[in-house]
Motif scaffolding. Structure first.
Motif, PDB file in Angstrom:
ATOM      1  N   ASP A  51      49.275  54.134 -61.499  1.00 40.24           N
ATOM      2  CA  ASP A  51      49.716  52.681 -60.801  1.00 40.24           C
ATOM      3  C   ASP A  51      48.241  52.456 -59.693  1.00 40.24           C
ATOM      4  OD1 ASP A  51      51.968  52.392 -61.960  1.00 40.24           O
ATOM      5  OD2 ASP A  51      53.168  53.370 -60.227  1.00 40.24           O
ATOM      6  N   VAL A  52      47.986  51.099 -60.067  1.00 42.03           N
ATOM      7  CA  VAL A  52      46.671  50.806 -59.230  1.00 42.03           C
ATOM      8  C   VAL A  52      47.066  49.770 -58.101  1.00 42.03           C
ATOM      9  CG1 VAL A  52      44.584  49.725 -59.360  1.00 42.03           C
ATOM     10  CG2 VAL A  52      45.236  51.571 -61.184  1.00 42.03           C
ATOM     11  N   VAL A  83      51.186  41.597 -63.927  1.00 47.00           N
ATOM     12  CA  VAL A  83      49.758  41.738 -64.615  1.00 47.00           C
ATOM     13  C   VAL A  83      49.271  43.212 -65.258  1.00 47.00           C
ATOM     14  CG1 VAL A  83      49.106  39.805 -63.190  1.00 47.00           C
ATOM     15  CG2 VAL A  83      48.594  42.148 -62.535  1.00 47.00           C
ATOM     16  N   GLY A  84      50.121  44.080 -65.021  1.00 52.20           N
ATOM     17  CA  GLY A  84      49.993  45.587 -65.747  1.00 52.20           C
ATOM     18  C   GLY A  84      49.325  46.490 -64.845  1.00 52.20           C
ATOM     19  N   LEU A  85      49.057  46.284 -63.557  1.00 45.26           N
ATOM     20  CA  LEU A  85      48.436  46.891 -62.471  1.00 45.26           C
ATOM     21  C   LEU A  85      49.421  48.110 -62.362  1.00 45.26           C
ATOM     22  CD1 LEU A  85      46.444  44.851 -60.353  1.00 45.26           C
ATOM     23  CD2 LEU A  85      45.363  46.588 -61.814  1.00 45.26           C
ATOM     24  N   LEU A  86      50.692  47.918 -62.330  1.00 44.96           N
ATOM     25  CA  LEU A  86      51.572  48.950 -61.866  1.00 44.96           C
ATOM     26  C   LEU A  86      52.650  49.100 -63.108  1.00 44.96           C
ATOM     27  CD1 LEU A  86      52.782  47.820 -58.316  1.00 44.96           C
ATOM     28  CD2 LEU A  86      51.352  49.595 -58.981  1.00 44.96           C
ATOM     29  N   GLN A  87      53.214  50.294 -63.222  1.00 42.50           N
ATOM     30  CA  GLN A  87      53.941  50.328 -64.546  1.00 42.50           C
ATOM     31  C   GLN A  87      55.306  50.268 -63.909  1.00 42.50           C
ATOM     32  OE1 GLN A  87      52.965  52.968 -67.441  1.00 42.50           O
ATOM     33  NE2 GLN A  87      50.698  52.828 -66.858  1.00 42.50           N
ATOM     34  N   ARG A 116      42.663  50.807 -70.837  1.00 43.41           N
ATOM     35  CA  ARG A 116      42.135  51.430 -69.600  1.00 43.41           C
ATOM     36  C   ARG A 116      41.276  52.507 -70.092  1.00 43.41           C
ATOM     37  NH1 ARG A 116      46.172  52.209 -64.687  1.00 43.41           N
ATOM     38  NH2 ARG A 116      46.728  49.941 -64.419  1.00 43.41           N
ATOM     39  N   LYS A 153      60.582  48.204 -59.869  1.00 43.80           N
ATOM     40  CA  LYS A 153      59.497  49.200 -59.702  1.00 43.80           C
ATOM     41  C   LYS A 153      59.661  49.631 -58.477  1.00 43.80           C
ATOM     42  CE  LYS A 153      55.796  51.370 -59.761  1.00 43.80           C
ATOM     43  NZ  LYS A 153      55.528  52.472 -60.677  1.00 43.80           N
ATOM     44  N   LYS A 186      52.003  42.548 -59.340  1.00 45.14           N
ATOM     45  CA  LYS A 186      51.129  43.824 -60.015  1.00 45.14           C
ATOM     46  C   LYS A 186      51.720  44.100 -61.102  1.00 45.14           C
ATOM     47  CE  LYS A 186      48.240  45.535 -56.103  1.00 45.14           C
ATOM     48  NZ  LYS A 186      47.974  46.785 -55.367  1.00 45.14           N
ATOM     49  N   PHE A 246      59.039  52.826 -56.163  1.00 46.28           N
ATOM     50  CA  PHE A 246      58.119  53.804 -55.660  1.00 46.28           C
ATOM     51  C   PHE A 246      58.502  55.113 -55.560  1.00 46.28           C
ATOM     52  CE2 PHE A 246      55.597  49.867 -54.952  1.00 46.28           C
ATOM     53  CZ  PHE A 246      54.532  50.173 -55.764  1.00 46.28           C
ATOM     54  N   LEU A 263      43.786  41.576 -52.255  1.00 43.49           N
ATOM     55  CA  LEU A 263      42.959  42.447 -51.475  1.00 43.49           C
ATOM     56  C   LEU A 263      41.867  42.747 -52.626  1.00 43.49           C
ATOM     57  CD1 LEU A 263      45.170  45.037 -49.730  1.00 43.49           C
ATOM     58  CD2 LEU A 263      44.058  42.915 -48.872  1.00 43.49           C
ATOM     59  N   LEU A 319      41.132  46.157 -59.392  1.00 42.50           N
ATOM     60  CA  LEU A 319      42.223  45.248 -59.244  1.00 42.50           C
ATOM     61  C   LEU A 319      41.949  43.891 -60.018  1.00 42.50           C
ATOM     62  CD1 LEU A 319      43.540  45.274 -55.791  1.00 42.50           C
ATOM     63  CD2 LEU A 319      44.238  46.573 -57.608  1.00 42.50           C
TER      64      LEU A 319
END
Lengths: 320, 276
Positions: free
Chosen positions: B275-276, A51-55, B101, A12, A48, A14, A83, B92
């Motif tokens: 992206d979260v 768990v799918g929060l970031l691609q 989503r 991943k 993240k 950025f 957080l 989150l």
């Protein structure tokens, strides 16, 4: 054992060089896996992404054979973010009800499940209070309950005990051990190495976005071929005297003002410890303590950190 | 998705947004009631045509003020719909759940839209009722309902744009940006109509501002509908509040519908890849 979490060259990026790079790891069923590393190492980024929060940018990641981040994979996981905040206008029970609905927990038995997880995390007496009145530690317990509410086979916990008091930390550790015994897999991201030592089966050390070391906790903590001996009656030339008498490889670790000294013996066999004791006794020293030296996770962590981190880079590392 | 919609409503109710909104709206409507009462006491419009013009003026002024209230409520209730929940960590915990989503986004959109539509409906019909009871404003239901439809487009547009904005802008920044965007529409319509030659149907200032944000087009089409679909001789008295001179076309109203759909679709697309 089945691989529950599996990544191959997972990256991943950025775009600024930060993130995690080329991560390949396997976590097996029924394991508690500890992801360790300094601040800004990329631990939360990795979690993240799983768990799918970031691609992901490239590579592969699977949860129980399902592509990480897919709906099917997300059905298999419970996640406690680092957080976090929960809807403070709801009660703890209402928060859990919302998460149970989102996780498609069947209506029948949903309330019983909610009551059960509230009891497991020690919040049953505060279940009908608004979350806005909860302390940080209680919110962390609620987060843990949310992660557990759908009874998932895999748990991703990002710093799950950071806000808890020692008693609550102990309870959570026991809970995680129970979950492991039930066959669940826990992916733990934490800085609390004493917890990792007690509950984790395996660990990986992540720094600068890459895995630099990994292994089983048992191997890392295995006894070294060293012994510490605490003796009394120490004088300036004692070391030379004992070495000459015993012929053993000895070094002084500490000397105290009261005349006691801690010696470290490198010994291949226990007989050498006996031989040292015999000589110390013969020369008139008091033997207060003899114990094998164990490796500690903290020293392993510091050793790994020193290998990968230059002091000048510390300020540039991105805060997680 | 129903869990998200329900959660959004619960948030509105429990965070006392509703209570504050109701109280402030009562103050606004109270002031409007006093204004209409004074109009009635002054006895302007002794003949039937004068009375009708008087009541029409009161309706248009009332709806102009309430459309501002509706606009600000729509903007500020949805300003942090996504960004503040990402900043606070609420999303989150929600997004790793097995729910697509697009459902999360659409659920929130429906939650805010239904709330804004209900609120604007209450204000619209209260204004009409006040003027009807005090100044005997005639109730031509077909026109009133048509106008109501146009009025409801305003919160639809604003919630859709504001939610899309909240994907990338923080709550306060998004609220300010969307208020300024809304004011582009208001100012464009206002200035365009002030400088307008009444015989001209082609005012580029109005058109451009309506294309940027079509809330003012919806408002003026609503005024046109209230007039029974014709430009009454009295409407110049309403100045830039009236539909005088430039009546937003139905093509512009169709554009408004597409505008709403486009922003919802863009919001869903970008949220699904964020992206979260």
């Amino acid at each position: 054992m089945t691989a529950v979490v599996e990544t191959k060259s997972l990256t991943k990026d950025f775009g600024d060089g930060l993130g995690c790079h080329d991560i390949s790891l396997t976590v097996k069923q029924g394991e508690i896996f500890g992801l360790l590393g300094p601040n800004g190492a990329g631990k939360s980024t990795l979690v993240k992404t799983l768990v799918g929060l970031l691609q992901k940018t490239s590579g592969e990641a699977h949860i129980l054979g399902l592509p990480a981040g897919s709906l099917e994979a997300r059905r298999m996981i419970g996640y406690l973010p680092e957080l976090f905040r929960y809807q403070d206008w709801l009660t703890a029970r209402e928060v859990l009800r919302l998460h149970a609905r989102l996780s498609q927990v069947p209506t029948q038995g949903r309330e019983a499940r909610i009551t059960s997880v509230l009891t497991q995390v020690g919040l049953s007496r505060r279940a009908d209070e608004r979350v806005r009145h909860f302390s940080k530690g209680m919110q962390q317990k609620l987060g843990l309950a949310c992660a557990l509410v759908s009874d998932p086979p895999v748990l991703f916990l990002d710093e799950p005990v950071s806000a808890l008091d020692p008693g609550a930390r102990h309870d959570v550790r026991q809970l995680l051990l129970r979950l492991r015994d039930e066959g669940k897999t826990v992916f733990l991201n934490t800085h609390l190495l004493e917890d990792v030592e007690v509950i984790c089966n395996s660990v990986a050390f992540l720094a600068d976005g890459s895995i630099h070391a990994n292994g089983s906790v048992k191997d890392i903590l295995r006894p070294m071929t060293s012994w510490d001996v605490l003796v009394g009656g120490w004088l300036v030339d004692s070391l030379a005297e004992i070495k000459a008498a015993s012929g053993l490889a000895l070094e002084v670790v500490t000397v105290a003002e009261d005349g006691t000294a801690r010696l470290r013996l490198s010994a291949e066999h226990r007989d050498e410890v006996g031989w040292l004791n015999h000589n110390l006794d013969r020369l008139g020293y008091f033997i207060y303590e003899v114990c094998p030296v164990h490796n500690r996770l903290e020293s392993w962590f510091l050793e790994q950190s020193e290998r990968v981190q230059e002091p000048s880079n510390l300020d540039e590392v991105r805060e997680e | 998705m129903f869990a998200i919609i329900g959660g959004t409503w619960m948030e509105i109710l429990r965070k006392r947004v509703l209570l504050v909104t109701v109280l402030l709206s009562l103050v606004t409507l109270g002031l409007f009631f006093a204004f209409v009462h004074l109009q009635q006491s002054a006895g302007n419009g002794s003949n039937a045509l004068g009375a009708y013009a008087n009541s029409t003026l009161a309706v248009v002024v009332g709806l102009y003020l309430t459309h501002l209230t509706v606009a600000f409520l729509s903007i500020f209730s949805a300003a942090g719909a996504i960004s503040s929940e990402i900043e606070s960590g609420l999303l989150l915990a929600i997004l790793p759940r097995p729910i697509p989503r697009w459902q999360v986004y659409l659920g929130k959109w429906v939650g805010y839209v239904v709330w804004s539509l209900l609120y604007s409906a209450i204000l619209y019909w209260t204004v009409i009722a006040i003027v009807h009871l005090q100044l005997t404003y005639p109730l031509h239901w077909a026109e009133l309902i048509r106008a109501f439809g146009m009025f409801e487009l305003i919160p639809l547009v604003l919630v859709s744009v504001t939610m899309a904005g909240s994907l990338y802008l923080p709550s306060l920044g998004n609220g300010i940006a969307m208020t300024l965007l809304f004011m582009v529409g208001v100012m464009g319509g206002f200035l365009g109509r002030l400088t307008l030659n009444p015989t001209s149907g082609d005012n580029k200032v109005v058109l451009i501002s309506n294309l940027i944000i079509p809330t003012d087009a919806a408002y003026h089409r609503m005024v046109f509908a209230l007039m029974g679909g014709s430009i009454m001789p009295q409407t110049p008295a309403l100045g830039p509040f009236s539909a005088q001179g430039i009546v937003p076309s139905m093509r512009l109203i169709a554009y408004t519908g597409l505008y709403i759909l486009a922003f919802v679709a863009l919001g869903i697309f970008f949220f699904s890849h964020k992206d979260v």
